[in-house]
Design a protein around this motif. Structure first.
Motif, PDB file in Angstrom:
ATOM      1  N   LYS B 261       0.812  -1.224   0.000  1.00 55.88           N
ATOM      2  CA  LYS B 261       0.000   0.000   0.000  1.00 55.88           C
ATOM      3  C   LYS B 261       0.840   1.265   0.000  1.00 55.88           C
ATOM      4  CE  LYS B 261      -1.754   1.451   3.795  1.00 55.88           C
ATOM      5  NZ  LYS B 261      -1.830   1.891   5.204  1.00 55.88           N
ATOM      6  N   LYS B 288      -3.315  -1.635  -2.790  1.00 54.95           N
ATOM      7  CA  LYS B 288      -4.285  -0.537  -2.728  1.00 54.95           C
ATOM      8  C   LYS B 288      -3.494   0.749  -2.812  1.00 54.95           C
ATOM      9  CE  LYS B 288      -8.017   1.216   0.123  1.00 54.95           C
ATOM     10  NZ  LYS B 288      -7.944   1.923   1.376  1.00 54.95           N
ATOM     11  N   ARG B 400     -16.174   3.164   0.497  1.00 57.31           N
ATOM     12  CA  ARG B 400     -15.209   2.523   1.388  1.00 57.31           C
ATOM     13  C   ARG B 400     -15.642   1.083   1.708  1.00 57.31           C
ATOM     14  NH1 ARG B 400     -14.380   1.215   6.106  1.00 57.31           N
ATOM     15  NH2 ARG B 400     -16.426   1.849   6.846  1.00 57.31           N
ATOM     16  N   ILE B 401     -16.936   0.924   1.984  1.00 58.20           N
ATOM     17  CA  ILE B 401     -17.457  -0.409   2.316  1.00 58.20           C
ATOM     18  C   ILE B 401     -17.291  -1.349   1.121  1.00 58.20           C
ATOM     19  CG2 ILE B 401     -19.563  -1.705   2.874  1.00 58.20           C
ATOM     20  CD1 ILE B 401     -20.529   0.859   4.366  1.00 58.20           C
ATOM     21  N   GLU B 404     -13.626  -2.326   0.668  1.00 56.47           N
ATOM     22  CA  GLU B 404     -13.292  -3.306   1.699  1.00 56.47           C
ATOM     23  C   GLU B 404     -13.859  -4.683   1.332  1.00 56.47           C
ATOM     24  OE1 GLU B 404     -14.695  -3.271   6.091  1.00 56.47           O
ATOM     25  OE2 GLU B 404     -13.380  -1.537   5.808  1.00 56.47           O
ATOM     26  N   ASP B 408     -12.097  -8.316   0.595  1.00 60.04           N
ATOM     27  CA  ASP B 408     -12.380  -9.241   1.687  1.00 60.04           C
ATOM     28  C   ASP B 408     -11.968 -10.683   1.395  1.00 60.04           C
ATOM     29  OD1 ASP B 408     -13.674  -9.500   4.346  1.00 60.04           O
ATOM     30  OD2 ASP B 408     -14.923 -10.934   3.252  1.00 60.04           O
ATOM     31  N   LYS B 424      -6.215  -5.928   8.022  1.00 51.67           N
ATOM     32  CA  LYS B 424      -7.442  -5.186   7.701  1.00 51.67           C
ATOM     33  C   LYS B 424      -7.353  -3.751   8.201  1.00 51.67           C
ATOM     34  CE  LYS B 424     -11.059  -8.631   7.189  1.00 51.67           C
ATOM     35  NZ  LYS B 424     -12.248  -9.250   7.747  1.00 51.67           N
ATOM     36  N   THR B 425      -6.741  -3.569   9.359  1.00 54.39           N
ATOM     37  CA  THR B 425      -6.630  -2.208   9.897  1.00 54.39           C
ATOM     38  C   THR B 425      -5.678  -1.363   9.054  1.00 54.39           C
ATOM     39  OG1 THR B 425      -4.774  -2.691  11.362  1.00 54.39           O
ATOM     40  CG2 THR B 425      -6.980  -3.027  12.272  1.00 54.39           C
ATOM     41  N   LEU B 427      -5.737  -1.249   5.849  1.00 54.68           N
ATOM     42  CA  LEU B 427      -6.357  -0.861   4.566  1.00 54.68           C
ATOM     43  C   LEU B 427      -7.001   0.519   4.629  1.00 54.68           C
ATOM     44  CD1 LEU B 427      -7.873  -4.246   3.497  1.00 54.68           C
ATOM     45  CD2 LEU B 427      -6.098  -2.982   2.321  1.00 54.68           C
TER      46      LEU B 427
END
Lengths: 251, 427
Positions: B261, B288, B400-401, B404, B408, B424-425, B427
């Motif tokens: 990232k 990302k 954003r959702i 994610e 996933d 995950k945190t 991202l």
């Protein structure tokens, strides 16, 4: 009676094609209106124009909701103001658990009302209670939104969202499509539970069948982008007998 | 002011085999150089940044003190120590130099600074420089020319490491265009098991330029299991190049997951040789980015024996004017029948100027194999966005959702739940 939704001389188009042509309708608090029309009349377009879907352009006319200019609001603002669209084809969202989605929706509404976010425990309790009435179990809300849901499950999830969000105006777009009679009763039960004399509904359908379960105060016949005739619930029965051709010709 | 090859005084110049190895690295890099546009392997990812002439090699810290003045690394804002929320063994590097640490490893687990291992460990000598093929990897050759710092990990036969081992690489470049190398060697003996996590981050000066060049050589023994995770979160003007070369013996299992990232130019390359029957590899990745970054995921999986298995899922989200690159090669040797190799790359483009380059390559020389690849790229689904917005969810939040949700399933490939939750945190 206080008007909730006032639509005046609405014209709207998708791309170059004008679909809504001079549509007028006022819905007061607590009223249930049915808009019935043949295929291609512009019924789904009407529901998307009211909920602010991108790609639907309003060329003239006004829409007021609780006295506010609805056209100036984004889709999410309209939802938070109290408009809910129960979709004909609910969208599948892989990767997003139904419970997560519902929690975001609930908290968006609460934030708008200056209420604190609902914690997980409280939220799950609410979903369980409302879900039980609609035959939605915990397993279902763990699954991704609408993914692999049957037609009946999708409509029950729409109804669950309606029950939780308690909108002032529910727009039901072909709420009975793809439902067997048992599922239809469950969905209608959920919808009727919200009829408290305050909340209003706009039921969009091309069959009279649904109106046996969700009995409207007013029925409007919608053809070629506007209302051609209005009446009470008996108009739906008349329509069932004669078909649309007669009414469309009347104009 | 100098380019990537500089005269550096390196430790251990009295060890002939080490000097020979470094010399070979220097020769190969001199010959190959920083790859230009004509090098097929680097067609999409242009390492222009690495042609700079102001690279500075870091100096070994006189003592392990921190810029904030503490004796050891700390949790102050200087960023010298970034803890990650895992119950894990932690090894810290700062600008490529190892910090002292207080780990107590169980019996059968050897973790040594690379120089110490070079000086005295037979396994280190046996494997070092033997797994990574530098003739086809210019930056691995460069890394070999500077071979000095890194960590040697050996898990003895049948031993299962009880906690993940996290290698945290801090970069504090300041105003300098810092360049450093890191070389790790992991030897998993028969039946051993371990989880290793690499985490790259910088000290908080967002605009710092630097180049981190990493090579991991990994030997997975018979029936051994290695789970190898990585998060690259370097500064946005930095360059990060990494090669993990892996060899897997019979029944051995290797799982690699890399999240990229950070960095302006980042390349994470994984080369796996499935050497014996029953060897298995999963190589998954996520990336990302936005801005002008180029992040490259390159994999080479070689099925060298019958009944070997590989699977890859790579997913990326590209915004702004950034570019995502995936190059995935599956090679199946002539006698490697009854093998399975699968590969899938999916990308989500969030802007009109974002770019994806995808190059799958299948080289199949055996009959009776199952091999597949797929690639897809697309935008966020407008219908899904509207559905969420029509429920009152903000457009930004809805995006954003959905992003994610897109990532996933690839994150679910990370077996370890604590590592997955930590990633995950990020991202």
């Amino acid at each position: 009676m206080k008007p909730l939704l006032e639509i005046e001389d609405l014209h709207a188009r998708v791309g170059d094609k004008e679909i809504i042509k001079g549509f007028n309708l006022t819905i007061n608090e607590g009223e249930v209106h049915a808009v019935m029309g043949p295929n291609g009349a512009g019924k789904s377009t009407l529901s998307y124009v009211l909920t602010g879907k991108p790609g639907y352009e309003i060329t003239s006319g006004t829409i007021r909701f609780k006295g506010k200019d609805l056209i100036a609001m984004s889709a999410e603002e309209r939802a938070r103001e109290g408009i809910f669209l129960c979709m004909q084809y609910p969208v599948e969202i892989p990767g997003v658990p139904t419970a997560t989605f519902l929690k975001h929706a609930v908290n968006a509404a609460r934030k708008h009302q200056n209420l604190p976010e609902m914690d997980t425990f409280e939220f799950l309790k609410l979903v369980r209670e409302e879900g039980r009435k609609l035959g939605i179990d915990n397993e279902m809300i763990k699954r991704p939104v609408n993914v692999g849901f049957s037609g009946g499950e999708k409509k029950r999830l729409e109804t669950l969202q309606m029950s939780i969000l308690k909108p002032e105006l529910s727009i039901l777009d072909e709420a009975d499509s793809g439902l067997d009679i048992d599922a239809l009763k469950v969905v209608a039960g959920g919808v009727n539970a919200l009829r408290d004399g305050q909340r209003s509904m706009l039921v969009i359908t091309h069959y009279q069948r649904l109106l046996n379960y969700i009995v409207p105060d007013y029925v409007h016949i919608f053809a070629d982008g506007h209302i051609v005739k209005s009446g009470d619930k008996n108009l739906a029965l008349e329509l069932e007998e004669k078909g649309y051709a007669d009414f469309v010709r009347e104009k | 002011m100098a380019g990537l090859l500089q005269n550096a005084s390196l430790w251990g110049d009295d060890i002939p085999w080490l000097c020979a190895l470094r010399e070979k690295g220097t020769d190969v890099f001199t010959r190959l150089g920083v790859p230009g546009a004509k090098v097929e392997d680097w067609k999409y990812t242009k390492p222009r940044l690495l042609n700079a002439d102001d690279f500075v090699l870091p100096e070994a810290p006189a003592q392990h003190s921190c810029s904030c003045g503490c004796e050891d690394y700390c949790d102050e804002g200087c960023g010298c120590r970034r803890n990650i929320p895992l119950d894990a063994y932690q090894i810290h590097f700062k600008n490529g130099f190892r910090h002292p640490e207080h780990n107590h490893f169980p019996e059968g687990v050897t973790v040594l600074p690379l120089d110490e291992a070079i000086a005295g460990n037979e396994d280190c000598r046996r494997y070092l420089g033997k797994i990574a093929d530098i003739e086809t990897a210019p930056f691995a050759a460069l890394n070999t020319a500077y071979l000095e710092n890194g960590v040697f990990i050996n898990i003895a036969r049948g031993i299962k490491l009880d906690k993940p081992l996290v290698i945290i690489c801090h970069t504090c470049a300041g105003e300098r265009n810092l360049f450093y190398n890191l070389r790790n060697l992991v030897v998993m003996e028969s039946g051993s098991e371990a989880e290793i996590v690499e985490y790259f981050h910088y000290d908080g000066i967002e605009k710092s330029r630097y180049f981190v060049n990493v090579v991991n050589e990994i030997a997975v023994g018979k029936n051994a299991v290695l789970k190898h995770y990585k998060c690259q979160d370097d500064a946005y003007k930095a360059a990060h190049v990494s090669l993990s070369a892996v060899q897997i013996k019979a029944g051995g299992r290797y799982q690699n997951f890399c999240l990229q990232k950070g960095a302006d130019m980042g390349r994470n390359e994984v080369r796996v040789k499935l050497q014996d029957k029953g060897a298995e590899a999963r190589v998954d990745a996520a990336y990302k980015m936005s801005g002008w970054a180029t992040l490259d995921t390159t994999t080479v999986i070689e099925h060298l024996s019958p009944e070997t298995y590989s699977e890859q899922l790579v997913k990326g989200v590209v915004d702004g004017e950034a570019k995502g690159v995936f190059q995935g090669k599956i090679h199946i040797a002539p006698h490697a029948v009854h093998t399975e190799g699968r590969q899938l790359h999916k990308a989500l483009l969030l802007s009109d100027t974002a770019e994806i380059d995808c190059k799958p390559e299948l080289e199949i020389f055996a009959d009776d194999v199952k091999c597949s690849h797929g690639a897809a790229s697309g935008e966020l689904d407008e219908e899904q966005l509207f559905y969420m917005r029509s429920r009152g969810i903000d457009e930004d939040e809805a995006r954003r959702i959905l992003v994610e949700a897109f990532l996933d399933d690839v994150l679910l490939k990370v077996d370890s739940e604590p590592v997955r939750n930590w990633l995950k945190t990020m991202l």
